[in-house]
Motif scaffolding. Sequence first.
Motif, PDB file in Angstrom:
ATOM      1  N   MET A 135       0.826  -1.205   0.000  1.00  0.00           N
ATOM      2  CA  MET A 135       0.000   0.000   0.000  1.00  0.00           C
ATOM      3  C   MET A 135       0.863   1.259   0.000  1.00  0.00           C
ATOM      4  N   THR A 136       1.979   1.221   0.722  1.00  0.00           N
ATOM      5  CA  THR A 136       2.884   2.376   0.749  1.00  0.00           C
ATOM      6  C   THR A 136       3.469   2.631  -0.640  1.00  0.00           C
ATOM      7  N   LYS A 137       3.854   1.570  -1.333  1.00  0.00           N
ATOM      8  CA  LYS A 137       4.379   1.712  -2.692  1.00  0.00           C
ATOM      9  C   LYS A 137       3.332   2.325  -3.616  1.00  0.00           C
ATOM     10  N   LEU A 138       2.083   1.860  -3.466  1.00  0.00           N
ATOM     11  CA  LEU A 138       1.002   2.372  -4.311  1.00  0.00           C
ATOM     12  C   LEU A 138       0.807   3.870  -4.091  1.00  0.00           C
ATOM     13  N   ILE A 139       0.776   4.285  -2.849  1.00  0.00           N
ATOM     14  CA  ILE A 139       0.562   5.704  -2.533  1.00  0.00           C
ATOM     15  C   ILE A 139       1.733   6.554  -3.002  1.00  0.00           C
ATOM     16  N   LYS A 140       2.949   6.023  -2.869  1.00  0.00           N
ATOM     17  CA  LYS A 140       4.122   6.784  -3.317  1.00  0.00           C
ATOM     18  C   LYS A 140       4.124   6.971  -4.827  1.00  0.00           C
ATOM     19  N   LYS A 141       3.623   5.987  -5.539  1.00  0.00           N
ATOM     20  CA  LYS A 141       3.550   6.097  -6.995  1.00  0.00           C
ATOM     21  C   LYS A 141       2.509   7.127  -7.419  1.00  0.00           C
ATOM     22  N   ASN A 142       1.394   7.139  -6.697  1.00  0.00           N
ATOM     23  CA  ASN A 142       0.312   8.062  -7.046  1.00  0.00           C
ATOM     24  C   ASN A 142      -0.484   8.385  -5.784  1.00  0.00           C
ATOM     25  N   GLY A 143      -0.207   9.517  -5.198  1.00  0.00           N
ATOM     26  CA  GLY A 143      -0.861   9.910  -3.969  1.00  0.00           C
ATOM     27  C   GLY A 143      -2.338  10.188  -4.122  1.00  0.00           C
ATOM     28  N   LYS A 144      -2.810  10.354  -5.355  1.00  0.00           N
ATOM     29  CA  LYS A 144      -4.220  10.652  -5.595  1.00  0.00           C
ATOM     30  C   LYS A 144      -4.970   9.454  -6.165  1.00  0.00           C
ATOM     31  N   ILE A 145      -4.399   8.255  -6.031  1.00  0.00           N
ATOM     32  CA  ILE A 145      -4.975   7.080  -6.682  1.00  0.00           C
ATOM     33  C   ILE A 145      -6.403   6.810  -6.211  1.00  0.00           C
ATOM     34  N   PHE A 146      -6.679   6.952  -4.890  1.00  0.00           N
ATOM     35  CA  PHE A 146      -8.022   6.675  -4.392  1.00  0.00           C
ATOM     36  C   PHE A 146      -9.008   7.764  -4.803  1.00  0.00           C
ATOM     37  N   GLU A 147      -8.509   8.982  -4.922  1.00  0.00           N
ATOM     38  CA  GLU A 147      -9.352  10.072  -5.397  1.00  0.00           C
ATOM     39  C   GLU A 147      -9.735   9.839  -6.859  1.00  0.00           C
ATOM     40  N   GLU A 148      -8.761   9.377  -7.652  1.00  0.00           N
ATOM     41  CA  GLU A 148      -9.003   9.134  -9.075  1.00  0.00           C
ATOM     42  C   GLU A 148      -9.944   7.954  -9.299  1.00  0.00           C
ATOM     43  N   LEU A 149      -9.914   6.991  -8.374  1.00  0.00           N
ATOM     44  CA  LEU A 149     -10.741   5.796  -8.527  1.00  0.00           C
ATOM     45  C   LEU A 149     -11.987   5.842  -7.643  1.00  0.00           C
ATOM     46  N   SER A 150     -12.350   7.041  -7.208  1.00  0.00           N
ATOM     47  CA  SER A 150     -13.542   7.202  -6.378  1.00  0.00           C
ATOM     48  C   SER A 150     -14.776   6.678  -7.119  1.00  0.00           C
ATOM     49  N   GLY A 151     -15.555   5.837  -6.444  1.00  0.00           N
ATOM     50  CA  GLY A 151     -16.762   5.275  -7.051  1.00  0.00           C
ATOM     51  C   GLY A 151     -16.528   3.988  -7.807  1.00  0.00           C
ATOM     52  N   GLN A 152     -15.264   3.599  -7.982  1.00  0.00           N
ATOM     53  CA  GLN A 152     -14.952   2.360  -8.686  1.00  0.00           C
ATOM     54  C   GLN A 152     -15.025   1.173  -7.724  1.00  0.00           C
ATOM     55  N   LYS A 153     -14.999  -0.016  -8.258  1.00  0.00           N
ATOM     56  CA  LYS A 153     -15.110  -1.243  -7.460  1.00  0.00           C
ATOM     57  C   LYS A 153     -13.717  -1.668  -6.976  1.00  0.00           C
ATOM     58  N   LEU A 154     -13.419  -1.326  -5.741  1.00  0.00           N
ATOM     59  CA  LEU A 154     -12.129  -1.659  -5.140  1.00  0.00           C
ATOM     60  C   LEU A 154     -12.280  -2.927  -4.306  1.00  0.00           C
ATOM     61  N   ILE A 155     -11.404  -3.883  -4.558  1.00  0.00           N
ATOM     62  CA  ILE A 155     -11.472  -5.186  -3.898  1.00  0.00           C
ATOM     63  C   ILE A 155     -10.228  -5.370  -3.029  1.00  0.00           C
ATOM     64  N   LEU A 156     -10.428  -5.746  -1.778  1.00  0.00           N
ATOM     65  CA  LEU A 156      -9.302  -6.180  -0.950  1.00  0.00           C
ATOM     66  C   LEU A 156      -9.139  -7.671  -1.201  1.00  0.00           C
ATOM     67  N   ASN A 157      -8.074  -8.048  -1.885  1.00  0.00           N
ATOM     68  CA  ASN A 157      -7.845  -9.443  -2.268  1.00  0.00           C
ATOM     69  C   ASN A 157      -6.762 -10.051  -1.387  1.00  0.00           C
ATOM     70  N   ARG A 158      -6.860 -11.362  -1.193  1.00  0.00           N
ATOM     71  CA  ARG A 158      -5.932 -12.072  -0.307  1.00  0.00           C
ATOM     72  C   ARG A 158      -5.929 -11.427   1.080  1.00  0.00           C
ATOM     73  N   ALA A 159      -7.113 -11.071   1.549  1.00  0.00           N
ATOM     74  CA  ALA A 159      -7.233 -10.335   2.811  1.00  0.00           C
ATOM     75  C   ALA A 159      -8.056 -11.133   3.814  1.00  0.00           C
ATOM     76  N   ASN A 160      -7.562 -11.233   5.028  1.00  0.00           N
ATOM     77  CA  ASN A 160      -8.297 -11.887   6.103  1.00  0.00           C
ATOM     78  C   ASN A 160      -8.641 -10.842   7.158  1.00  0.00           C
ATOM     79  N   LEU A 161      -9.530  -9.926   6.776  1.00  0.00           N
ATOM     80  CA  LEU A 161      -9.904  -8.813   7.642  1.00  0.00           C
ATOM     81  C   LEU A 161     -11.361  -8.949   8.073  1.00  0.00           C
ATOM     82  N   ASP A 162     -11.638  -8.604   9.330  1.00  0.00           N
ATOM     83  CA  ASP A 162     -13.036  -8.595   9.767  1.00  0.00           C
ATOM     84  C   ASP A 162     -13.659  -7.254   9.406  1.00  0.00           C
TER      85      ASP A 162
END
Length: 348
Positions: free
Chosen positions: A260-287
């Motif tokens: 996640m840190t690498k992703l943000i460093k590459k593009n700090g506005k990535i979540f803003e740009e993908l607002s409203g899109q279908k974001l999937i947490l994959n390989r995740a064991n989160l409650d």
Amino acid sequence: MNVIIANERNQELSSLTIDVIKKVEGVYPVNELVAMFTNFFFNKMILDITSIKDYNDYRNLKQFFQTIDVSKVILYLADNSACNSKEFISNLITLGVYNFTNNFSEIMTLYEHPRTYSEVSHLQITKSSYEINAQIDASEQKEEKEFVFAEAEAPANYAGDKRVIGVINLTEHAGATTLVVQMVKQLNLYYNAIGIEMNKQDFVFFDTENIYSCTSKDDAIKKINSSGDIDAVIIDLNNMDPEGFCSDVIYLMEPGTIKMTKLIKKNGKIFEELSGQKLILNRANLDDNEVSEFEVESHTKIFCVVSNFRDNLERVISVDKLLSKLGYRKCGRSGADASIKKHGFFKK
């Protein structure tokens, strides 16, 4: 018609009794060979390995066979210590290359009766393709690539009458290939679906029906149009632009700190740009609480969470939930019987 690419073994290959539509002689960098044949139709390619510049560098072979349909290639090896080494042969098999020989008399045998993985698996060193490719990728001294799609235009003959769902790794190695295969596997229990991976050959490692590797958008569209009445096409896009082609796109993230840190460093506005899109947490064991914390910290909304599953399971509950949320409601009815049946690690 067939293609011959020859260099040191040109004299031998000239005596082959097959129809040849194109013959190339000499030594070429991988990118030049790929450019010559990416959109060139042929039946079989007889490839003298010495025609590939620096063929003993695994990265060059990987680049070539991720682009050219490996099932159409017969690789004529040099009779030297490099090509005869166990590690070199094992690496070829990892790339999906099963039709190779340094014996000229075997070329026509491979032409008429191509090998399968089971016939060469005993030659493979016990090391997964993921481990080998990860090591090679890590050794490349290049700048980190930005999250940018390759430009591509939808051909005019695409009718747009199929539901095409693109899958994209937002963080590095987020599991798109494995998830696409599992989605197709579970969809076909209730629907008619196919899976396509673009510009790679990783699907050869899965013993799953209705999955295909394509080297261009035109190839993908031909495969979709020839598949008849289907309810879903799931595509591992890699860096192909989904615009004008996919009716829906899901973006995969592994919620680890480093990725996640690498992703943000590459593009700090990535979540803003993908607002409203279908974001999937994959390989995740989160409650649910942990997912909510992630949403607050990232200022985004998570569409679905897919667990870290074994890919020899016939059913995975979290994948059923994803498919149901994408509109395939029959998959969401599985309930308690999901994730029970499984195959052995080697489909036995």
